[in-house]
Scaffold this motif. Structure first.
Motif, PDB file in Angstrom:
ATOM      1  N   ILE A 121       2.290   5.123   4.528  1.00  0.00           N
ATOM      2  CA  ILE A 121       2.174   5.380   3.567  1.00  0.00           C
ATOM      3  C   ILE A 121       1.443   6.587   3.661  1.00  0.00           C
ATOM      4  O   ILE A 121       1.852   7.824   2.152  1.00  0.00           O
ATOM      5  CB  ILE A 121       1.254   4.952   2.378  1.00  0.00           C
ATOM      6  CG1 ILE A 121       2.116   3.201   2.227  1.00  0.00           C
ATOM      7  CG2 ILE A 121       1.238   5.497   0.743  1.00  0.00           C
ATOM      8  CD1 ILE A 121       1.037   3.157   0.775  1.00  0.00           C
ATOM      9  N   LEU A 122       0.292   7.155   3.623  1.00  0.00           N
ATOM     10  CA  LEU A 122      -0.267   8.760   4.157  1.00  0.00           C
ATOM     11  C   LEU A 122       0.603   9.841   4.798  1.00  0.00           C
ATOM     12  O   LEU A 122       0.473  10.243   4.799  1.00  0.00           O
ATOM     13  CB  LEU A 122      -1.689   8.280   4.429  1.00  0.00           C
ATOM     14  CG  LEU A 122      -3.008   7.609   3.478  1.00  0.00           C
ATOM     15  CD1 LEU A 122      -3.931   7.816   4.111  1.00  0.00           C
ATOM     16  CD2 LEU A 122      -3.425   8.886   2.081  1.00  0.00           C
ATOM     17  N   THR A 123       0.724   8.496   6.143  1.00  0.00           N
ATOM     18  CA  THR A 123       1.692   9.460   7.078  1.00  0.00           C
ATOM     19  C   THR A 123       3.300  10.116   6.494  1.00  0.00           C
ATOM     20  O   THR A 123       3.394  11.308   6.156  1.00  0.00           O
ATOM     21  CB  THR A 123       1.875   8.896   8.248  1.00  0.00           C
ATOM     22  OG1 THR A 123       0.915   8.395   8.494  1.00  0.00           O
ATOM     23  CG2 THR A 123       2.972   9.806   8.785  1.00  0.00           C
ATOM     24  N   THR A 163       9.089  -5.215   4.288  1.00  0.00           N
ATOM     25  CA  THR A 163       7.528  -4.843   3.954  1.00  0.00           C
ATOM     26  C   THR A 163       7.693  -5.019   2.501  1.00  0.00           C
ATOM     27  O   THR A 163       6.447  -5.418   2.723  1.00  0.00           O
ATOM     28  CB  THR A 163       7.665  -2.713   3.830  1.00  0.00           C
ATOM     29  OG1 THR A 163       7.694  -2.629   4.648  1.00  0.00           O
ATOM     30  CG2 THR A 163       6.035  -2.893   3.427  1.00  0.00           C
ATOM     31  N   LEU A 164       7.846  -5.426   1.402  1.00  0.00           N
ATOM     32  CA  LEU A 164       7.416  -5.820   0.668  1.00  0.00           C
ATOM     33  C   LEU A 164       7.116  -7.466   0.513  1.00  0.00           C
ATOM     34  O   LEU A 164       6.708  -8.436   0.191  1.00  0.00           O
ATOM     35  CB  LEU A 164       8.648  -5.906  -0.512  1.00  0.00           C
ATOM     36  CG  LEU A 164       8.308  -6.540  -1.680  1.00  0.00           C
ATOM     37  CD1 LEU A 164       6.702  -6.156  -3.023  1.00  0.00           C
ATOM     38  CD2 LEU A 164       9.559  -6.452  -2.996  1.00  0.00           C
ATOM     39  N   GLY A 216       9.137   4.048  -1.870  1.00  0.00           N
ATOM     40  CA  GLY A 216       9.532   4.184  -3.947  1.00  0.00           C
ATOM     41  C   GLY A 216      10.569   3.337  -4.184  1.00  0.00           C
ATOM     42  O   GLY A 216      11.017   3.249  -5.624  1.00  0.00           O
ATOM     43  N   GLU A 217      11.758   2.884  -3.472  1.00  0.00           N
ATOM     44  CA  GLU A 217      12.629   2.098  -3.351  1.00  0.00           C
ATOM     45  C   GLU A 217      11.798   0.517  -3.285  1.00  0.00           C
ATOM     46  O   GLU A 217      12.432  -0.405  -3.902  1.00  0.00           O
ATOM     47  CB  GLU A 217      13.321   2.240  -1.849  1.00  0.00           C
ATOM     48  CG  GLU A 217      14.266   3.078  -1.680  1.00  0.00           C
ATOM     49  CD  GLU A 217      15.133   3.622  -0.805  1.00  0.00           C
ATOM     50  OE1 GLU A 217      15.970   2.389  -0.424  1.00  0.00           O
ATOM     51  OE2 GLU A 217      15.677   4.614  -0.693  1.00  0.00           O
ATOM     52  N   SER A 229      11.452  -5.071  -5.936  1.00  0.00           N
ATOM     53  CA  SER A 229      10.659  -6.380  -6.621  1.00  0.00           C
ATOM     54  C   SER A 229      11.991  -6.829  -7.255  1.00  0.00           C
ATOM     55  O   SER A 229      11.750  -7.355  -7.958  1.00  0.00           O
ATOM     56  CB  SER A 229       9.741  -6.033  -6.732  1.00  0.00           C
ATOM     57  OG  SER A 229       9.724  -4.066  -7.338  1.00  0.00           O
ATOM     58  N   ARG A 230      12.782  -6.246  -7.806  1.00  0.00           N
ATOM     59  CA  ARG A 230      13.108  -6.230  -8.853  1.00  0.00           C
ATOM     60  C   ARG A 230      14.634  -7.252  -8.668  1.00  0.00           C
ATOM     61  O   ARG A 230      15.546  -8.232  -9.870  1.00  0.00           O
ATOM     62  CB  ARG A 230      14.495  -5.376  -9.699  1.00  0.00           C
ATOM     63  CG  ARG A 230      13.233  -4.084 -10.217  1.00  0.00           C
ATOM     64  CD  ARG A 230      14.175  -3.194 -10.656  1.00  0.00           C
ATOM     65  NE  ARG A 230      13.111  -2.152 -11.356  1.00  0.00           N
ATOM     66  CZ  ARG A 230      13.540  -1.211 -11.550  1.00  0.00           C
ATOM     67  NH1 ARG A 230      14.810  -0.656 -11.605  1.00  0.00           N
ATOM     68  NH2 ARG A 230      12.188   0.085 -12.148  1.00  0.00           N
TER      69      ARG A 230
END
Length: 394
Positions: A262-264, A203-204, A131-132, A137-138
């Motif tokens: 993500i699913l975990t 990650t990004l 969520g962060e 990205s900003r």
């Protein structure tokens, strides 16, 4: 009883006494030559003793190394060095192990290495607060800085080092340039995690590098292998890169663990809550990232152990520019990021993504273009151990 005759014959006789039935007190002696049987028994005993010793020594070393690798009494760097030593020992003692480990592949990567990379990346990506990512990205200044380091300075630096250190080895030189174009998408995440870098930033940046790799790898390869050498009056070559091989490497080594992570997180938080996920589940899952890293290191060095110990000079010549590349890029990225106002965690994430390279992709591209036994592919394989000694490569 036994009667051993004096040399030169050295015959061993077995004497057995039997009381006769015809006359009271009579005794018969049976003499039999057992020299051959005794010699065979001696050889069997000696062989079993030697075999037991030879098998016990490497197995004791393997189990001893395993206990050291899993022991929490040593820091991550010490265990990494022990993993390299264990891999070299295995590769040297068991030459046939390389063929076994490399028998099954995922793309052009050995299956054990692929499994180790996936195991290593999954816990790290399960820790990310997705969520962060939109907030990260900003930060346009961070994004521009990362793109400049990864796609302008990095490939240019590797091109320069390859020509400086390997001017007489065109195959290996080309392999290094190909490595410089392959940005890290796997192992950099755990090195960043161990260094307490920002997971969301790393990650990004890895995701952005993956997209750029698919779109720009072939164009950059043509530029650095054909156009730029022509401008400088150096030897150039025509190459055709497979976009599918590049895309496949990204989908396997980033896509699978990313989706799993993500699913975990989504399922864990939804079923048990954020507190349980962060305080109970992640502490149990986190050590598996280091276990996956150590397993990957052992397998990589076992695959290269025979070649490294038998012919270390070419390995050293390829490894030196790789080590210099990592040191220069990492230090430069940290200095530039900190002077630009980034805090330690964000600067660390940018530095590791800028200094790391993707050896799986480099190997896959080299094999697809030049073939398995080519120096270009060998350079990519040599980068695997070098990237572990200088953290940051996949």
């Amino acid at each position: 009883g036994m009667i051993t005759l004096a040399p030169p014959r050295g015959t061993i006789l077995e004497v057995t006494g039997v009381y006769g039935r015809a006359t009271a007190g009579s005794r018969l002696l049976y003499v039999r030559d057992v020299t051959r049987e005794v010699e065979v028994d001696r050889m069997k005993t000696e062989f079993l003793s030697v075999a037991a010793h030879e098998l016990r020594t490497p197995m004791a070393s393997i189990f001893g190394f395993t206990e050291l690798l899993l022991s929490e009494d040593y820091d991550a760097e010490t265990r990494r060095d022990l993993a390299m030593a264990c891999g070299l020992v295995l590769g040297r003692l068991f030459p046939a192990l390389q063929a076994s480990l490399d028998a099954v592949k995922v793309g052009q990567t050995s299956l054990p290495i692929a499994l180790g990379l996936l195991l290593m990346m999954y816990p790290v990506l399960a820790k990310v607060h997705y969520g962060e990512l939109r907030h990260v990205s900003r930060d346009h200044h961070l994004m521009r800085l990362s793109l400049w380091l990864n796609w302008v300075l990095g490939p240019l630096l590797m091109f320069t080092l390859a020509w400086l250190f390997l001017p007489d080895l065109p195959g290996y030189r080309t392999g290094l340039i190909v490595i410089g174009l392959a940005r890290c998408i796997a192992m950099v995440l755990i090195w960043n995690d161990l260094a307490c870098g920002n997971r969301e930033v790393a990650t990004l940046l890895v995701a952005i590098n993956s997209v750029f790799q698919i779109l720009a790898y072939a164009l950059l390869g043509t530029f650095y292998l054909q156009i730029l050498p022509g401008w400088l009056g150096l030897a150039s070559q025509d190459v055709v890169f497979s976009t599918w091989e590049i895309s496949k490497a990204v989908l396997i080594f980033l896509g699978i663990p990313l989706v799993a992570g993500i699913l975990t997180r989504w399922l864990g938080v939804r079923l048990k809550g954020e507190r349980w996920y962060e305080t109970r589940f992640l502490p149990k899952l986190s050590p598996w990232a280091l276990y996956g890293l150590l397993f990957t290191i052992v397998v990589m060095f076992a695959l290269q152990g025979q070649a490294i110990t038998s012919n270390p000079l070419p390995v050293a010549r390829v490894a030196l520019p790789l080590l210099l590349y990592f040191l220069i890029m990492w230090v430069l990225a940290m200095v530039v990021c900190q002077r630009s106002g980034l805090d330690y965690s964000r600067a660390t994430a940018v530095a590791f993504t800028a200094a790391g390279n993707n050896f799986e992709m480099a190997i896959a591209v080299s094999i697809g273009v030049w073939g398995v036994p080519s120096p270009q592919a060998v350079a990519g394989a040599r980068h695997a151990p070098a990237s572990v000694r200088a953290p940051g490569g996949d």
